[in-house]
Design a protein around this motif. Structure first.
Motif, PDB file in Angstrom:
ATOM      1  N   SER A  46      48.551  33.771  69.436  1.00  0.00           N
ATOM      2  CA  SER A  46      47.409  34.660  69.633  1.00  0.00           C
ATOM      3  C   SER A  46      46.179  33.955  69.063  1.00  0.00           C
ATOM      4  O   SER A  46      46.164  33.612  67.874  1.00  0.00           O
ATOM      5  CB  SER A  46      47.649  35.990  68.914  1.00  0.00           C
ATOM      6  OG  SER A  46      46.507  36.799  69.029  1.00  0.00           O
ATOM      7  N   GLY A  47      45.223  33.696  69.906  1.00  0.00           N
ATOM      8  CA  GLY A  47      44.016  32.982  69.468  1.00  0.00           C
ATOM      9  C   GLY A  47      44.321  31.599  68.932  1.00  0.00           C
ATOM     10  O   GLY A  47      43.631  31.112  68.033  1.00  0.00           O
ATOM     11  N   GLY A  48      45.353  30.977  69.460  1.00  0.00           N
ATOM     12  CA  GLY A  48      45.694  29.612  69.062  1.00  0.00           C
ATOM     13  C   GLY A  48      46.581  29.523  67.838  1.00  0.00           C
ATOM     14  O   GLY A  48      47.024  28.453  67.449  1.00  0.00           O
ATOM     15  N   ILE A  49      46.851  30.637  67.186  1.00  0.00           N
ATOM     16  CA  ILE A  49      47.666  30.635  65.962  1.00  0.00           C
ATOM     17  C   ILE A  49      49.021  31.271  66.277  1.00  0.00           C
ATOM     18  O   ILE A  49      49.064  32.331  66.916  1.00  0.00           O
ATOM     19  CB  ILE A  49      46.969  31.443  64.835  1.00  0.00           C
ATOM     20  CG1 ILE A  49      45.525  30.964  64.614  1.00  0.00           C
ATOM     21  CG2 ILE A  49      47.756  31.391  63.533  1.00  0.00           C
ATOM     22  CD1 ILE A  49      45.397  29.594  64.022  1.00  0.00           C
ATOM     23  N   PRO A  50      50.115  30.662  65.801  1.00  0.00           N
ATOM     24  CA  PRO A  50      51.426  31.265  66.081  1.00  0.00           C
ATOM     25  C   PRO A  50      51.584  32.632  65.413  1.00  0.00           C
ATOM     26  O   PRO A  50      51.087  32.848  64.299  1.00  0.00           O
ATOM     27  CB  PRO A  50      52.434  30.274  65.491  1.00  0.00           C
ATOM     28  CG  PRO A  50      51.677  29.079  65.107  1.00  0.00           C
ATOM     29  CD  PRO A  50      50.229  29.421  65.037  1.00  0.00           C
ATOM     30  N   ALA A  51      52.293  33.509  66.104  1.00  0.00           N
ATOM     31  CA  ALA A  51      52.525  34.857  65.561  1.00  0.00           C
ATOM     32  C   ALA A  51      53.308  34.787  64.252  1.00  0.00           C
ATOM     33  O   ALA A  51      53.229  35.695  63.427  1.00  0.00           O
ATOM     34  CB  ALA A  51      53.271  35.698  66.583  1.00  0.00           C
ATOM     35  N   ARG A 163      49.169  40.379  82.230  1.00  0.00           N
ATOM     36  CA  ARG A 163      47.756  40.548  82.571  1.00  0.00           C
ATOM     37  C   ARG A 163      46.865  39.838  81.531  1.00  0.00           C
ATOM     38  O   ARG A 163      45.898  39.163  81.873  1.00  0.00           O
ATOM     39  CB  ARG A 163      47.425  42.045  82.620  1.00  0.00           C
ATOM     40  CG  ARG A 163      46.102  42.370  83.282  1.00  0.00           C
ATOM     41  CD  ARG A 163      46.109  43.779  83.872  1.00  0.00           C
ATOM     42  NE  ARG A 163      46.602  44.785  82.940  1.00  0.00           N
ATOM     43  CZ  ARG A 163      45.823  45.519  82.152  1.00  0.00           C
ATOM     44  NH1 ARG A 163      44.531  45.349  82.179  1.00  0.00           N
ATOM     45  NH2 ARG A 163      46.346  46.434  81.352  1.00  0.00           N
ATOM     46  N   GLU A 164      47.243  39.996  80.271  1.00  0.00           N
ATOM     47  CA  GLU A 164      46.485  39.337  79.195  1.00  0.00           C
ATOM     48  C   GLU A 164      46.520  37.814  79.373  1.00  0.00           C
ATOM     49  O   GLU A 164      45.514  37.140  79.191  1.00  0.00           O
ATOM     50  CB  GLU A 164      47.087  39.704  77.835  1.00  0.00           C
ATOM     51  CG  GLU A 164      46.792  41.118  77.391  1.00  0.00           C
ATOM     52  CD  GLU A 164      45.467  41.240  76.661  1.00  0.00           C
ATOM     53  OE1 GLU A 164      44.556  41.877  77.223  1.00  0.00           O
ATOM     54  OE2 GLU A 164      45.349  40.702  75.551  1.00  0.00           O
ATOM     55  N   GLU A 165      47.721  37.314  79.724  1.00  0.00           N
ATOM     56  CA  GLU A 165      47.868  35.863  79.884  1.00  0.00           C
ATOM     57  C   GLU A 165      47.045  35.346  81.056  1.00  0.00           C
ATOM     58  O   GLU A 165      46.571  34.218  81.041  1.00  0.00           O
ATOM     59  CB  GLU A 165      49.340  35.497  80.078  1.00  0.00           C
ATOM     60  CG  GLU A 165      50.039  35.283  78.744  1.00  0.00           C
ATOM     61  CD  GLU A 165      51.541  35.203  78.873  1.00  0.00           C
ATOM     62  OE1 GLU A 165      52.051  35.131  80.006  1.00  0.00           O
ATOM     63  OE2 GLU A 165      52.210  35.252  77.825  1.00  0.00           O
ATOM     64  N   PHE A 166      46.892  36.193  82.078  1.00  0.00           N
ATOM     65  CA  PHE A 166      46.115  35.795  83.243  1.00  0.00           C
ATOM     66  C   PHE A 166      44.623  35.701  82.889  1.00  0.00           C
ATOM     67  O   PHE A 166      43.946  34.732  83.205  1.00  0.00           O
ATOM     68  CB  PHE A 166      46.328  36.795  84.391  1.00  0.00           C
ATOM     69  CG  PHE A 166      45.548  36.455  85.624  1.00  0.00           C
ATOM     70  CD1 PHE A 166      45.986  35.460  86.491  1.00  0.00           C
ATOM     71  CD2 PHE A 166      44.356  37.122  85.916  1.00  0.00           C
ATOM     72  CE1 PHE A 166      45.261  35.131  87.617  1.00  0.00           C
ATOM     73  CE2 PHE A 166      43.614  36.798  87.048  1.00  0.00           C
ATOM     74  CZ  PHE A 166      44.074  35.801  87.898  1.00  0.00           C
ATOM     75  N   PHE A 167      44.137  36.740  82.192  1.00  0.00           N
ATOM     76  CA  PHE A 167      42.705  36.778  81.867  1.00  0.00           C
ATOM     77  C   PHE A 167      42.356  35.926  80.650  1.00  0.00           C
ATOM     78  O   PHE A 167      41.286  35.351  80.564  1.00  0.00           O
ATOM     79  CB  PHE A 167      42.242  38.220  81.646  1.00  0.00           C
ATOM     80  CG  PHE A 167      42.153  39.007  82.923  1.00  0.00           C
ATOM     81  CD1 PHE A 167      41.209  38.677  83.889  1.00  0.00           C
ATOM     82  CD2 PHE A 167      43.021  40.055  83.177  1.00  0.00           C
ATOM     83  CE1 PHE A 167      41.126  39.383  85.087  1.00  0.00           C
ATOM     84  CE2 PHE A 167      42.950  40.774  84.361  1.00  0.00           C
ATOM     85  CZ  PHE A 167      42.000  40.432  85.325  1.00  0.00           C
ATOM     86  N   TYR A 168      43.233  35.914  79.673  1.00  0.00           N
ATOM     87  CA  TYR A 168      42.971  35.152  78.444  1.00  0.00           C
ATOM     88  C   TYR A 168      44.167  34.246  78.150  1.00  0.00           C
ATOM     89  O   TYR A 168      44.931  34.514  77.217  1.00  0.00           O
ATOM     90  CB  TYR A 168      42.753  36.099  77.253  1.00  0.00           C
ATOM     91  CG  TYR A 168      41.832  37.260  77.538  1.00  0.00           C
ATOM     92  CD1 TYR A 168      40.450  37.069  77.629  1.00  0.00           C
ATOM     93  CD2 TYR A 168      42.336  38.554  77.731  1.00  0.00           C
ATOM     94  CE1 TYR A 168      39.614  38.134  77.905  1.00  0.00           C
ATOM     95  CE2 TYR A 168      41.494  39.619  78.005  1.00  0.00           C
ATOM     96  CZ  TYR A 168      40.143  39.410  78.096  1.00  0.00           C
ATOM     97  OH  TYR A 168      39.304  40.463  78.375  1.00  0.00           O
TER      98      TYR A 168
END
Lengths: 237, 43
Positions: A46-51, A163-168
């Motif tokens: 998420s935002g480049g940082i692993p969960a 959907r999130e992966e498609f847009f962001y």
């Protein structure tokens, strides 16, 4: 300003919370995140940082339950276990005098989001990313009296994530540059009383950050960023 | 063993000390409410 009765209710809730949490930990009805889960979270970003880093940091998680619960639920999407995102009003928010003032303006002032996982062997587990613990569902219900408002099932979570992966779209390769700013901020919180997973003796957050740094050649990334910054501001040595 | 150094945390009371109160999640996240299909009418 909370009334005396409201203050008393809050005190009682906290007493009950402490006693049941203590009992749950002793009896194995409450647990910390386990290694199997943490390893899965290493591949969710998420935002480049692993969960695996985000969800072990109280500062990065507590207060962002909608996003973090969604992040946590992703760990179970590829398993046979059933998973739900539960949106519910809970006692820890409903009775907290700090949030009571929002009651009039927002009927969802006590809303919280948790992950329910039903394992193949029939265990009902609740993952509360704000407290960073895994609860037996019955015990969680006893502690928080959730008033369920909405449940998103596995399919709708999958759809939302898609959907999130498609847009962001997440790009770990590009995201590693963001880590040079974010990780030092997390490292500053190590050992603070609010940070359960970085306490001496647990140190799981430290372990995850080290693992991530090794995996991404963090030192080289930092050098690269520093060189870029020096070039940009004309301070080349 | 799941937690390599968990033995240091045998005293559960000590652990309870580090568990933080849940913070409110509503403020600033109302858009996500709508995205996830939650409305106040459902309460």
């Amino acid at each position: 300003m909370a009334t005396q009765i409201e203050m008393k209710k809050w005190e009682l809730h906290q007493k009950k919370l402490n006693k049941l949490t203590l009992w749950g930990l002793k009896m194995g009805y409450i647990a910390l995140y386990d290694d199997e889960l943490i390893q899965k979270l290493r591949n969710i970003y998420s935002g480049g940082i692993p969960a695996s880093i985000i969800l072990l940091s109280n500062g990065m998680t507590n207060g962002h339950c909608y996003d973090r619960a969604t992040l946590m639920s992703q760990a179970f999407l590829d398993t046979d276990d059933d998973v739900n995102l539960i949106y519910a009003g809970i006692d820890s928010l409903r009775l907290n005098p700090k949030y009571l003032k929002g009651k009039e303006e927002n009927p969802l002032f006590d809303n919280h989001c948790i992950v329910e996982r039903i394992t193949k062997d029939g265990r009902h587990l609740i993952y509360d990313t704000s407290s960073g613990l895994i609860y037996d569902k019955k015990l969680y219900w006893l502690i928080e009296h959730p008033k369920v408002r909405k449940i998103n099932n596995k399919e709708s979570i999958k759809e939302f994530v898609k959907r999130e992966e498609f847009f962001y779209p997440e790009d770990p390769e590009a995201g590693k540059y963001a880590s040079t700013m974010i990780l030092p901020m997390i490292e500053m919180t190590f050992g603070r009383p609010t940070e359960m997973y970085s306490q001496l003796g647990i140190e799981l957050l430290q372990r995850e950050i080290e693992e991530y740094k090794k995996r991404t050649n963090y030192d080289d990334v930092v050098k690269e960023v520093e060189e870029d910054m020096a070039n940009m501001f004309g301070r080349r040595k | 063993m799941i937690y390599p150094s968990f033995t240091l945390f045998d005293k559960y009371k000590q652990m309870c000390y580090y568990i933080q109160p849940i913070k409110g999640c509503v403020y600033g996240y109302t858009n996500r409410d709508e995205e996830m299909g939650i409305t106040s009418e459902e309460t």
